[in-house]
Structures are given as C-alpha cells and as structure tokens.
Design an enzyme around this catalytic site. Structure first.
Site, short mmCIF file in Angstrom:
data_model
loop_
_atom_site.label_atom_id
_atom_site.label_comp_id
_atom_site.label_asym_id
_atom_site.label_seq_id
_atom_site.Cartn_x
_atom_site.Cartn_y
_atom_site.Cartn_z
N PHE A 258 0.83 -1.22 0.00
CA PHE A 258 0.00 0.00 0.00
C PHE A 258 0.86 1.26 0.00
O PHE A 258 0.68 2.16 0.82
CB PHE A 258 -0.98 -0.01 1.18
N HIS A 259 1.80 1.34 -0.95
CA HIS A 259 2.64 2.52 -1.13
C HIS A 259 2.47 3.09 -2.54
O HIS A 259 3.45 3.29 -3.25
CB HIS A 259 4.11 2.17 -0.91
#
Length: 344
Positions: A258-259
């Site tokens: 989740f970057h």
C-alpha cells in the site's frame, strides 16, 4: 463539492493545492478534464490539458516467507487482544501494540539484478506468523483468495514462528489509475499491473534466497528456525524450494504494501511522462499544484509516509517563497556509503 447533501462552489483567490494522494489526485484531475486525451474522450469528458495523469502508477509489493521456531519471539494472539496491551499502548505508548505493523527489524540489500548502488530489496522481520494472529486479517486486507490463503493459514495456526517479508523496492512494472465513468461518486479503475515485468519476479525470488540465508545463520539456529511448507495451489507441480517454485509463489501469493505513488509525476519540461513541474505546478494550467505521493517520479527505496510529509513541507515553502530549512546545519562528518552490502 458536495457536503451534507448540498452542492457548494468554492472559488480560490490565488492557487488550488490538490493533495488527495496517488489515487485520489489523478481521479480528481481526470474528472476535471486534465489527463490523457484518448481516455477522456472515451469517458466523454472535455479535454482541458492532455497530460499523462494516472499513468506511471508504482507500488511496493512483497512476498511473505514464514519460519517455525521452538519458542515464541513475541506476544501471543491473546497478548495482542488483551486489555492490558491496549492500556499500555494508549497510556504509555509501549507494549506489543506499539510495534509498527508487527515489524521489529528491517534490512536493505542489493540483488544481482540491480545495476547501481541502491538497494532493490527490503527485508522486514515480523515476530509472529501471519496466520498465527487473527488481529492481522491478511487474506481480506491483501485480497488473497481463499484457495491460496487457507493452506497458508492452516500451516501456521497455533504455531510459533516469525515472518520475513521480502519487499521489492524498485518495480519496473507500471500501472494506471483511470475513470470508470463521468460519475463523481464512482470509484476509479485501478490497474496496478503487478509483475507485468518479469524482472520484478526475478528480484523478489532472489530476495527470498537472501532471507533463507539469514534464517540459516547461527542467530536463528538457536531458535530451531525451519521453513513453513504448505501447498501453493498453482505451484504444486514444481519442486519445493526450486527457483521456479519461488517464482511461481511470488506470482501466486505476492501482496501490496500500500505505497502507491507517481501517478502525477514531477519532471522537467521535456519529460513526456511529467504532469507537474519541479515547483509542483500542473503543466499548462495556471494556479494549480499537486502536493502528495503522486508527484514522486519513482517510488522511493522505503516507506512513503516521511517523503510525503516532506513533499507537503516543500510545497509550503514553494508557495510562500521561503526556505524553512536554510538555518538547519547539515552534518559534515557523516560519511556516505559507497554502496549497499551485497547478499550474504
């Protein structure tokens, strides 16, 4: 904008600063007619500026490698869910719940696939087995289907051990953020295109070999560390622990960290993929800047939180015409490393 069921028009006297993140910012720009001409024409939105908004989506991905141990290396699931642990976290900032995402250590490495001194793999050490605690619903959080998750969970349930997460820092695969329709409330269409480039599979597979070497050191042997072996549905025809097995497992069980970044890329005027200039101004649009992770040219070699904060601080300086860090002395006695250590 819509607030409490009412449509309100807000006008800016000087500039509009868009900070909705690597998914939200391109979505808003596209709805405003700023984006790839072909895509906007297809959706039916008049084109204000033909820019590669929503292209160049990058994200960190990882593969979890689990090991059994003969002792617990951290709190049990009961400890994590206890009232005492919650009080320690909320009142003292200590205890098992104060650990960032269960991670107790990390390391950076450069594989043979990388052609410069930067690391391309990060190892994150978690003091538990992911299937060992119900407080981390990894199947739902990471969208792992039941076919892949159930064997993994069954092999870890009630067992002691630790997890090494092998993270890819510089993916070559590039995804997109696009619109589904003109509807303001419709979610965007996100295609991360994970592992489209086979290079990413090769790097993650070698990262697993680095993790295995670390797990076989004397430091881990004292805990009788042994790999957790379970059936990976699409890899059962392959020999366990072979190169092809790990490449298959990467493709089957890889998850996101989740970057998301880089969907409104910052770049020079001659960069065809640039959406904003070095001062974060949207090209061809007056009075509009973007300040969030979407402007990163590439995903950084690590977590995106601190760099995103820095982007906000720099944007404030650019808007105000100030340099808020000019009086902060730079340490002159810190030697910069010439290279990142190669694998063990």
């Amino acid at each position: 904008m819509e607030r409490d069921g009412k449509i309100t028009v807000v006008n800016a006297r000087k500039e509009v600063i868009l900070s909705a993140g690597a998914i939200g910012s391109p979505q808003i720009l596209l709805r405003s007619g700023i984006g790839p001409q072909a895509h906007l024409n297809f959706i039916g939105i008049p084109v204000i500026a033909d820019l590669p908004v929503g292209e160049n989506l990058q994200d960190h991905i990882m593969l979890q490698v689990e090991y059994y141990t003969n002792v617990s290396l951290g709190p049990t699931p009961a400890d994590l869910g206890s009232t005492q642990s919650e009080l320690m976290r909320s009142l003292l900032g200590t205890g098992p719940l104060s650990s960032p995402a269960l991670v107790e250590g990390t390391g950076f490495f450069r594989t043979k696939w990388h052609d410069d001194a930067r690391p391309d793999i990060q190892l994150l050490f978690l003091w538990t087995l992911i299937g060992h605690t119900k407080m981390v619903p990894s199947d739902k959080m990471n969208n792992i289907n039941a076919e892949n998750w159930k064997p993994m969970e069954a092999a870890q349930e009630g067992k002691l051990g630790f997890t090494v997460a092998v993270a890819l820092l510089h993916p070559r695969s590039r995804g997109t953020v696009q619109l589904r329709s003109k509807g303001a409330k419709d979610p965007p269409r996100i295609n991360p295109k994970f592992l489209y480039d086979d290079h990413d599979v090769d790097v993650l597979a070698e990262g697993v070999q680095i993790a295995k070497k670390l797990a076989s050191t004397n430091a881990f042997k004292q805990y009788d560390a042994k790999p957790v072996v379970y059936a990976v549905p699409h890899c059962q025809a392959l020999t366990y622990d072979s190169e092809e097995y790990w490449k298959c497992r990467v493709r089957s069980n890889m998850i996101t960290i989740f970057h998301p970044t880089s969907t409104c890329k910052m770049g020079a005027t001659d960069d065809p993929m640039a959406v904003v200039d070095p001062e974060l101004r949207v090209r061809g649009i007056q009075g509009l800047r973007v300040a969030d992770a979407s402007i990163m040219p590439d995903v950084p070699s690590g977590n995106t939180n601190a760099p995103s904060i820095m982007i906000g601080e720099k944007a404030a300086d650019l808007i105000l015409g100030t340099n808020s860090v000019k009086d902060i002395p730079l340490p002159a006695d810190i030697d910069q490393p010439e290279s990142i250590p190669t694998p063990l």
